[in-house]
Design a protein around this motif. Structure first.
Motif, PDB file in Angstrom:
ATOM      1  N   ALA A   1      61.065 -26.518 -75.174  1.00  0.00           N
ATOM      2  CA  ALA A   1      60.125 -26.990 -75.077  1.00  0.00           C
ATOM      3  C   ALA A   1      59.675 -27.726 -76.739  1.00  0.00           C
ATOM      4  N   ALA A   2      60.787 -27.363 -78.003  1.00  0.00           N
ATOM      5  CA  ALA A   2      60.153 -28.002 -79.340  1.00  0.00           C
ATOM      6  C   ALA A   2      61.491 -28.506 -79.607  1.00  0.00           C
ATOM      7  N   PRO A   3      61.679 -30.009 -79.344  1.00  0.00           N
ATOM      8  CA  PRO A   3      62.777 -30.433 -79.828  1.00  0.00           C
ATOM      9  C   PRO A   3      62.586 -30.563 -80.762  1.00  0.00           C
ATOM     10  N   VAL A   4      63.703 -31.495 -81.781  1.00  0.00           N
ATOM     11  CA  VAL A   4      64.098 -31.147 -83.075  1.00  0.00           C
ATOM     12  C   VAL A   4      63.206 -32.913 -83.076  1.00  0.00           C
ATOM     13  N   GLY A   5      62.689 -32.951 -84.304  1.00  0.00           N
ATOM     14  CA  GLY A   5      61.728 -34.433 -84.405  1.00  0.00           C
ATOM     15  C   GLY A   5      60.021 -33.931 -83.759  1.00  0.00           C
TER      16      GLY A   5
ATOM     17  N   ARG B   1      53.571 -27.054 -87.560  1.00  0.00           N
ATOM     18  CA  ARG B   1      55.220 -27.708 -88.056  1.00  0.00           C
ATOM     19  C   ARG B   1      55.736 -28.066 -87.512  1.00  0.00           C
ATOM     20  N   ALA B   2      56.649 -29.160 -88.086  1.00  0.00           N
ATOM     21  CA  ALA B   2      57.771 -30.204 -87.285  1.00  0.00           C
ATOM     22  C   ALA B   2      58.876 -29.591 -86.952  1.00  0.00           C
ATOM     23  N   VAL B   3      59.346 -29.565 -86.469  1.00  0.00           N
ATOM     24  CA  VAL B   3      60.944 -29.349 -86.291  1.00  0.00           C
ATOM     25  C   VAL B   3      62.249 -29.854 -87.009  1.00  0.00           C
ATOM     26  N   SER B   4      62.611 -29.147 -87.661  1.00  0.00           N
ATOM     27  CA  SER B   4      63.188 -29.661 -88.304  1.00  0.00           C
ATOM     28  C   SER B   4      65.102 -29.759 -87.655  1.00  0.00           C
TER      29      SER B   4
END
Ligand SMILES: O=C(O)c1cccc(C(=O)CC[C@H]2O[C@@H](n3cnc4c(=O)[nH]cnc43)[C@H](O)[C@@H]2O)c1
Length: 247
Positions: free
Chosen positions: A99-103, A206-209
């Motif tokens: 659901a929440a990929p990097v970027g 949150r931005a996913v790293s």
């Protein structure tokens, strides 16, 4: 007044860039000025944009550091007669696949302390079931939904952990226990506890790293996540302005 709390300076500066970018904040905000806070802390203060005064504080990594920093900033603003009316916990984080990929970016509809409790023979028991405190803070639903929509972000639970997840078993355990979780990070619940104590609403962005899962430090995309965080703040400015102007 808006208070943005991050763990580290790079996250603070990304949020500030978004808030001062063309199409986001007002160019008059410039680079901001140093605003002293109690306890040897300094916020970056932006003024003159559509959001009025915005303080950005890099308060340290983990829930305790940000709870202390947020509480100090909230108390100082109240004592000065200029209380904050919204606090945003912001930074990079781990994303739950798929659901929440990097970027990608996540805005919390719930901020949950995932490891505040006790290990028992029957498994993890949250402090609430032991008769203490809380493990969950809820951002204003309309505001968090609007912020997520504006930022093109996911809208779901963001977990706060004191230890970055580093294995598939732990990632599965967290996902099983929190099926609506989109991301994990280390600060949101600390910021939210301080905000709740001052009766100030809170958001978490949150931005996913990196994916939540087996540790692969080389695969972390911190630069991409910081850029996405700045873009998200730029996109959220009209929503935050609406909240400021119309409560
Ligand atoms: O282990 C390393 O080499 C390393 C290098 C840079 C940063 C770290 C962190 O652990 C950063 C923690 C920091 O970033 C947030 N964050 C980012 N991803 C996650 C995650 O998957 N789980 C929890 N927190 C994460 C966190 O909010 C901290 O502020 C390590």
């Amino acid at each position: 007044m808006l208070l943005v709390v991050t763990a580290v300076a790079a996250e603070r500066d990304s949020a500030a860039r978004g808030l001062t970018a063309p199409g986001g904040g007002d160019g008059d905000t410039g680079a901001g000025v140093q605003h002293p806070l109690p306890g040897d802390r300094t916020a970056l203060r932006l003024t003159g944009g559509p959001l009025g005064t915005v303080d950005l504080l890099a308060a340290g990594v983990g829930p305790a550091a940000v709870a202390a920093g947020t509480a100090a900033a909230l108390a100082a603003a109240e004592a000065a007669g200029t209380p904050y009316d919204l606090v945003i916990s912001a930074g990079i984080g781990g994303g739950f696949a798929p659901a929440a990929p990097v970027g990608s970016v996540v805005v919390a509809d719930a901020i949950v302390a995932a490891d505040l409790g006790a290990e028992t023979p029957e498994g993890f028991v949250p402090v609430t079931e032991l008769g203490f405190g809380t493990t969950r803070h809820l951002p204003p639903p309309g505001l968090s939904r609007a912020a997520a929509r504006a930022a093109g972000a996911g809208h779901g639970t963001v977990l706060t952990v004191s230890t970055v997840t580093g294995g598939a078993d732990r990632a599965r355990e967290l996902a099983d226990r929190h099926p609506t979780a989109l991301a994990e990070a280390m600060e949101g619940f600390g910021v939210a506890e301080a905000a709740a104590a001052h009766r100030v609403p809170v958001l978490e962005v949150r931005a996913v790293s990196n994916p939540v899962g087996p540790r692969d430090r080389a695969a972390w995309r911190i630069g991409d996540a910081l850029a996405a965080l700045g873009d998200a703040f730029r996109a959220m400015v009209p929503v935050l302005q609406e909240a400021k102007d119309h409560g």
